[in-house]
Scaffold this motif. Structure first.
Motif, PDB file in Angstrom:
ATOM      1  N   GLU A  46       0.800  -1.211   0.000  1.00 15.50           N
ATOM      2  CA  GLU A  46       0.000   0.000   0.000  1.00 15.50           C
ATOM      3  C   GLU A  46       0.843   1.276   0.000  1.00 15.50           C
ATOM      4  OE1 GLU A  46      -2.351   0.372   3.488  1.00 15.50           O
ATOM      5  OE2 GLU A  46      -0.781  -0.334   4.821  1.00 15.50           O
ATOM      6  N   GLY A  83      -5.749  -5.093  -5.462  1.00 19.65           N
ATOM      7  CA  GLY A  83      -5.717  -4.057  -4.440  1.00 19.65           C
ATOM      8  C   GLY A  83      -7.123  -3.793  -3.944  1.00 19.65           C
ATOM      9  N   GLN A  86      -9.450   1.559  -0.716  1.00 15.25           N
ATOM     10  CA  GLN A  86      -8.878   2.323   0.385  1.00 15.25           C
ATOM     11  C   GLN A  86      -9.997   3.085   1.078  1.00 15.25           C
ATOM     12  OE1 GLN A  86      -5.465   2.213   1.120  1.00 15.25           O
ATOM     13  NE2 GLN A  86      -5.580   0.550  -0.347  1.00 15.25           N
ATOM     14  N   LEU A  97      -7.020  -1.426   4.937  1.00 18.60           N
ATOM     15  CA  LEU A  97      -6.572  -2.362   3.905  1.00 18.60           C
ATOM     16  C   LEU A  97      -6.046  -3.620   4.562  1.00 18.60           C
ATOM     17  CD1 LEU A  97      -5.855  -2.974   0.935  1.00 18.60           C
ATOM     18  CD2 LEU A  97      -3.631  -1.970   1.396  1.00 18.60           C
TER      19      LEU A  97
END
Length: 1284
Positions: free
Chosen positions: A460, A1091, A1094, A1265
């Motif tokens: 991240e 990913g 966020q 995350l």
């Protein structure tokens, strides 16, 4: 002197013997004395005569050497003159061409206005994208988390073309030939305008970085509303055919690009592209900044924390541009700069300085306790000093704190330096996921207009680091009306698939604001809109035919860096990008002719540089050193420079024209319609046959869009338009197309084209003037040129080719036309046939092969048939493996070739002469025989002015050229036999060119070598006598490679425990890599491959319904097939990256080159020789002393020198090569060089303050995350083992 029969001692002995015989009977004393005297006198005369003869025989035949030079030069001049049709071509130009004087100011103004129009059109295009994006965002009905969840339940998706999921098919199995899951098919066609890649101009495609989750609500909403930008993209392209890639880069990470193209990487190449890290995005998203990074290196920052902190710092460096200033300090007890010579300063964030800072972060030791007070004090004092002294960027200032926590917020200390307006922003990055109190670091950021981010893993780092960009953009967004337009430096684009072809481009971009009215005060940046402009498109506005031979254009930006320049070399010898390829300063590329040392700035050059940075108009004249042939030759030339700023950009355009012939141009054009009407001549007949080509990079005529009509070759395109020019309604469209949004541009083939009228009509005139070049007929006899010239004129052209060993003759003109004629009777690719075991069968037209025998060579080659047939005991045919390229293929851009430029420069030295050259070090091969290239410039002279019109030339076979020379130098004038010639063993004869390279030698392997490699003492003597002048050149774009990873031979003594550690590290690393590449993690949890969203409240819209959000499925597997194109990526291919195991670094290199001074070989108007001698064995007292003589003569009608050396006296030979070597400098100078301060100009727009910004309360908080447990564990284990 050697002993003779009548030495002084022997005469004395004879006289004594006569006296002793006086008592002999029958002889008187007088008679005896007379006889003895006569004998002695006879022997004395014999000694004198013998000595004179011996001296005459040992002396060099200077008169004959002069005759050899004159005869050889005259013969080669006559051959070249007749073969290349010099007289006929010159007469045609002389009778019909005019000479015009060049107005440098008018030319640079005209070209600058063309560029300004083109660049203004690109600005208007991106502003239309920006306006549309801002309105589309406001009118878009945002899909909430609940909406997306319900859509997923109904199996509905937001439809778009993902650039990574286009045209990918199963390659094997039952589904072979079908699209992969979640992939789409899109029809594409290759376009030369877009780098010859497959495109579709009907739609755009979206690229989502690997580290961004493409199912996040913000990403999906942005993709949905930005789809309507396609109509703006298409309208822009239809109205302006010179537009290339258009794009919108979103602050959420995705990028929409038009036209659509497939985007993908090779199987082992990760996709690291993120539009938010591109220069066009970073410069448009925020104004320039002075940044100081404070890295906590206290004892708690160990292990994984230290690795994460390093990656945070390195990513911060990736977000900087050349308009920013930066420094990094490590701190525990006291702050220490990572680069010692950067202490107490911030340096420009160019590639070279960033490299030094990255290297400084490699070794980081942690210890003691962090002293935040001392670190903040140092940072504030540096920033305040630069603010007071008007240094740095004079815009944003920021302190980036990288730590694992602070004991307090240091409020009083920060207020001391930062009140009342808080000009310095503080951004804090807290490393680690442990539960600690982050209130102090949050308070530091929130109270100083900064942002707080918590980084818990390497995965991240990028997303957390990039959060500071929108904060810096707040003042700009809050002003709303101001949309600054930025222009980047030139960067490299990869534009082909299999063999990367590096193309330079610049980008123009502008920010896009979020204009929604929120209940909470915000200032959000939607993204950046931009387009690319290839450097080739800029060069089209400065046509080379207008600049003339040895003239060139260049562009300089506000930092003094060149966007393009003929001597700009972004790639090294291995084809890899140089570390500082796009930060080459004008002072590093224009080498002023002076006696100063390296990097001694010339006043005239620095004055011109400053004027261009400030975008002024001006003129300057000074002498420069121009290097050729890979820095093996150099010429000194006086040049005139004209320059002018480009309005609306940070650029200035410069033109360089050679003083003298560069001030004049040939004006000779053929009006097609008049020629056709008055004389009924078909202009296309001037371009008959296939032995002609045009410059491939020049724009003669073209259609504005590729799909209108395509051509296989540039010649076919020119012929097509030559035919069109003869039609009744033909119209020259000599202005580059401009956008027209009132009416849609016509796409009819008849109207949508561009034609350069002056260039096309000049090309047609040149084709007509050189048409005689192709005629294989006897030439008209020139009665004023008797002798050899008349004899040669009687020979057919084809016969001359065969007689003198000429392989090709050519003519190249100012309009880019190249004509040539080959010899057809001599074939370089003749078979090598065994003479006794192979015979030619006339019926089958094949070689009759004898029974095969073992492959073996005979004792020696048959020298007389060395070039045609080699006598080998081989019962089969051997063909040349790699035939050399044909002359026409290797010289498509003839006017840019060295032989063309050198011929034009040679005209001022000796008008009636050829410039001869051979490839460097060509004498080592036998099968690939080298050639000697001879070129001569044809000038038109009228009214005391002269200008170059064309260059003619020919290529001899090296063997034939050498044979001609040795035939002449093997005898004396009038056929008299000579004892000493170039064929005898005691003379070494060399033909050397005007830069000291051997063209002819007895030893063929010496051809193409620098003469100093053969005999440096003689070369040094020639330099001493002024025959050659030493000229030192510097390469400030050089790259030196330091080998890494060298291990000593004692490594085998390492303990078994060390080997075990390496094995475990390798296993863990390999396992992690396999998991990433094979997507095994999908089998456990598909979410781990992508990913995650966020959760950042400050920049994400909150849904108040409290409904559960959609579960990201991820799991889309992309099978990377062929390597696709990273259109905006500067990265080098993985093959090149793997090949570059050494560490390249920028460095300065130098070399001594040599230039002939022909005036030293003349006495008045008459040629004169330079004679010299060299004492041999002077260091050996016991050896016999002697002298070695040499004689050198200028070969007329050429750039050559005849050098004859007497080798009867054996001397010790010294050798010296021409090689670039690094300029040695001490450590302090080496450290100071990267941050050397040269004048620059800041960007004209700075938006760093808004009085209402303090009303914005969002300053960041931690995220939730959740990284992959397996990958995190593997990373932890690997990192721990690495630091054991």
């Amino acid at each position: 002197m050697s002993e003779t029969p009548c030495s002084g001692l022997r005469c004395t002995a004879l006289f004594t013997r006569a006296q002793s015989s006086e008592a002999r009977p029958g002889k008187s004393a007088s008679t005896t004395m007379t006889s003895s005297a006569l004998i002695c006198l006879f022997f004395s005369v014999a000694v004198i005569i013998s000595s004179s003869v011996e001296a005459a025989e040992t002396d060099l035949p200077h008169v004959e050497i002069s005759n050899w030079a004159i005869r050889f030069g005259a013969q080669m001049w006559e051959i070249g003159k007749q073969v290349t049709r010099i007289r006929e071509i010159r007469e045609r130009y002389q009778s019909e061409a005019k000479i015009e004087q060049v107005d440098g100011f008018a030319m640079v103004k005209e070209m600058a206005e063309e560029m300004e129009n083109m660049m203004g059109d690109k600005i208007e295009a991106i502003k239309r994208i920006m306006d549309a994006a801002e309105h589309l965002s406001v009118s878009h009905s945002r899909l909430t988390r609940q909406d997306l969840y319900e859509m997923k339940q109904r199996n509905e998706n937001i439809d778009y073309y993902n650039a990574k999921r286009l045209n990918q098919y199963h390659k094997a199995g039952p589904l072979a030939g079908e699209l992969l899951e979640n992939h789409k098919a899109l029809i594409m066609s290759n376009s030369l305008h877009f780098g010859n890649v497959g495109i579709n101009t009907s739609v755009s495609a979206v690229h989502v970085p690997t580290n961004v989750y493409d199912g996040a609500p913000d990403v999906l909403n942005g993709i949905q509303w930005s789809e309507q930008l396609d109509r703006i993209f298409m309208t822009n392209y239809e109205s302006d055919p010179s537009l290339t890639w258009q794009y919108f880069g979103s602050s959420t990470g995705f990028m929409r690009q038009y036209p659509a193209t497939k985007w993908g990487q090779g199987e082992w190449e990760p996709d690291l592209f993120d539009c938010r890290l591109r220069p066009w995005y970073l410069q448009a998203a925020a104004s320039p900044k002075d940044m100081i990074i404070l890295v906590d290196t206290s004892g708690s920052m160990t292990g994984v924390r230290k690795e994460i902190a390093k990656h945070v710092v390195l990513t911060l460096l990736d977000t900087l541009s050349e308009n920013d200033f930066i420094n990094i300090y490590k701190f525990s007890e006291v702050p220490v700069p990572v680069v010692p010579c950067f202490k107490d300063k911030v340096v420009q964030a160019n590639l070279e300085n960033l490299r030094e800072l990255r290297n400084g972060m490699i070794e980081t030791e942690t210890s003691d306790i962090a002293n935040f007070t001392s670190a903040f004090t140092t940072a504030f004092e540096i920033l305040q000093k630069y603010n007071r002294t008007m240094q740095g960027c004079q815009c944003n200032q920021a302190i980036m704190l990288v730590t694992d926590g602070a004991p307090e917020n240091y409020k009083e200390h920060l207020e001391k330096y930062n009140l009342p307006h808080r000009p310095v922003r503080i951004f804090s990055y807290v490393i680690g996921r442990e539960i600690i109190d982050t209130s102090a670091t949050i308070n530091m950021a929130c109270e100083n207009k900064g942002y707080f981010a918590r980084v818990t893993s390497l995965a991240e780092v990028r997303e957390q680091v990039l959060k500071y960009i929108p904060v810096l953009s707040r003042p700009m967004v809050m002003y709303q009306k101001d949309h600054p337009v930025i222009w980047t430096s030139a960067y490299i684009d990869i534009a082909t698939r299999t063999k990367p072809k590096f193309l330079m481009a610049v980008s123009v971009a502008t920010p896009v604001y979020d204009r929604k009215n929120e209940s909470v005060r915000t200032a959000n940046l939607l993204g950046v809109a931009g387009t690319d402009i290839p450097v080739t498109e800029l060069k089209k506005r400065t046509p080379a035919y207008k600049l003339g031979v040895n003239g060139y254009s260049f562009i300089v930006n506000n930092n003094g860096y060149v966007l393009y320049h003929p001597d700009h070399r972004p790639l090294d010898a291995d084809g890899l990008l140089k570390p500082n390829y796009n930060t080459v300063d004008l002072s590093e590329i224009e080498l002023v002719d002076s006696d100063g040392g390296p990097r001694e700035n010339d006043t005239n050059l620095m004055t011109m540089r400053r004027d261009m940075i400030e975008r002024r108009e001006g003129e300057m004249t000074f002498k420069v050193r121009i290097h050729h042939d890979g820095m093996k030759r150099v010429s000194v030339r006086r040049q005139r420079y004209y320059y002018r700023g480009l309005k609306g950009t940070p650029y200035s355009l410069g033109l360089a024209l050679p003083d003298g012939y560069g001030d004049f141009r040939i004006a000779a054009e053929t009006e097609v319609k008049r020629l056709s009407a008055d004389h009924n001549i078909n202009v296309s007949s001037f371009f008959s046959g296939k032995n002609w080509k045009i410059h491939p990079d020049w724009i003669y005529c073209r259609y504005n869009y590729d799909h209108l009509k395509s051509f296989d070759t540039p010649e076919a395109q020119v012929l097509h338009f030559v035919g069109r020019t003869q039609r009744e309604r033909w119209r020259w469209n000599s202005k580059h197309p401009r956008p027209s949004h009132d009416t849609v541009r016509s796409h009819k083939q008849e109207d949508n084209y561009y034609c350069d009228k002056h260039l096309m009509q000049s090309l047609i005139f040149d084709a007509q003037a050189t048409e005689v070049f192709d005629k294989n007929i006897s030439l008209s006899i020139d009665r004023q040129d008797p002798g050899l010239g008349m004899l040669m004129a009687l020979l057919a052209r084809h016969a001359m080719f065969k007689l003198f060993g000429i392989s090709v003759a050519f003519v190249a003109t100012r309009s880019g036309l190249l004509r040539w004629q080959d010899i057809s009777t001599i074939d370089d690719n003749l078979h090598v046939v065994r003479r006794r075991h192979a015979q030619w069968d006339r019926q089958t037209r094949r070689v009759k092969r004898a029974p095969r025998k073992p492959f073996q060579f005979k004792k020696r080659f048959q020298s007389r048939i060395l070039r045609k047939t080699i006598r080998l005991d081989i019962p089969f045919i051997i063909r040349r493996r790699k035939p050399a390229r044909h002359f026409s293929e290797a010289n498509l851009n003839a006017i840019d070739q060295t032989w063309y430029k050198r011929a034009v420069d040679q005209y001022s030295v000796e008008p009636d002469s050829f410039v001869y050259s051979v490839p460097f070090s060509t004498g080592t091969g036998v099968t690939n025989e080298s050639v000697v290239t001879a070129s001569h410039a044809i000038f038109v002279e009228k009214g005391g002015y002269k200008a170059p019109a064309a260059v003619v030339g020919l290529q001899y076979k090296n063997s034939a050229f050498r044979e001609t020379f040795f035939n002449i130098t093997s005898g004396c004038t009038g056929g008299v036999q000579c004892r000493r010639t170039c064929s005898s063993g005691d003379l070494s004869c060399y033909v050397v060119d005007n830069h000291g390279y051997i063209v002819i030698s007895k030893e063929e392997r010496d051809t193409g070598r620098f003469f100093g490699e053969i005999d440096w003492l003689v070369m040094d003597s020639l330099i001493h006598y002024g025959v050659f002048k030493r000229v030192r050149i510097y390469d400030y774009q050089a790259v030196c490679k330091d080998m890494q990873g060298h291990r000593s031979a004692a490594n085998f003594l390492l303990t078994p425990l060390r080997y075990m550690k390496w094995f475990v590290q390798w296993m863990v690393g390999r396992a992690s890599w396999i998991m990433l590449q094979t997507q095994i993690a999908h089998l456990i949890n598909p979410d781990w491959a992508w990913g995650m969203e966020q959760e950042q409240s400050d920049y994400h819209y909150e849904d108040n319904d409290g409904s559960p959000g959609p579960v990201p499925t991820g799991g889309e597997f992309m099978a990377d097939g062929d390597i696709s194109i990273i259109v905006h990526d500067e990265a080098v291919s993985m093959e090149n990256a793997y090949a570059n195991k050494s560490r390249p670094r920028p460095c300065d290199q130098q070399a001594d080159l040599y230039v002939l001074q022909p005036e030293k070989l003349f006495k008045g108007d008459k040629p004169d020789s330079v004679k010299g001698k060299q004492n041999c064995n002077s260091n050996n007292l016991g050896a016999r002393q002697c002298e070695r003589h040499y004689s050198t003569h200028k070969i007329p009608h050429s750039n050559l020198l005849l050098l004859v050396i007497d080798t009867t006296c054996r001397c010790e030979i010294q050798k010296q090569k021409i090689e670039m070597e690094e300029v040695k400098m001490n450590e302090s100078l080496r450290c100071e060089r990267p941050q050397e301060s040269l004048y620059r100009q800041r960007p004209s727009v700075c938006l760093s303050y808004h009085p209402e910004e303090e009303e914005i309360k969002q300053c960041g908080k931690g995220n939730n995350l959740l990284p992959s447990p397996i990958l995190l564990t593997a990373t932890l284990i690997y990192s721990v083992l690495k630091w054991i």
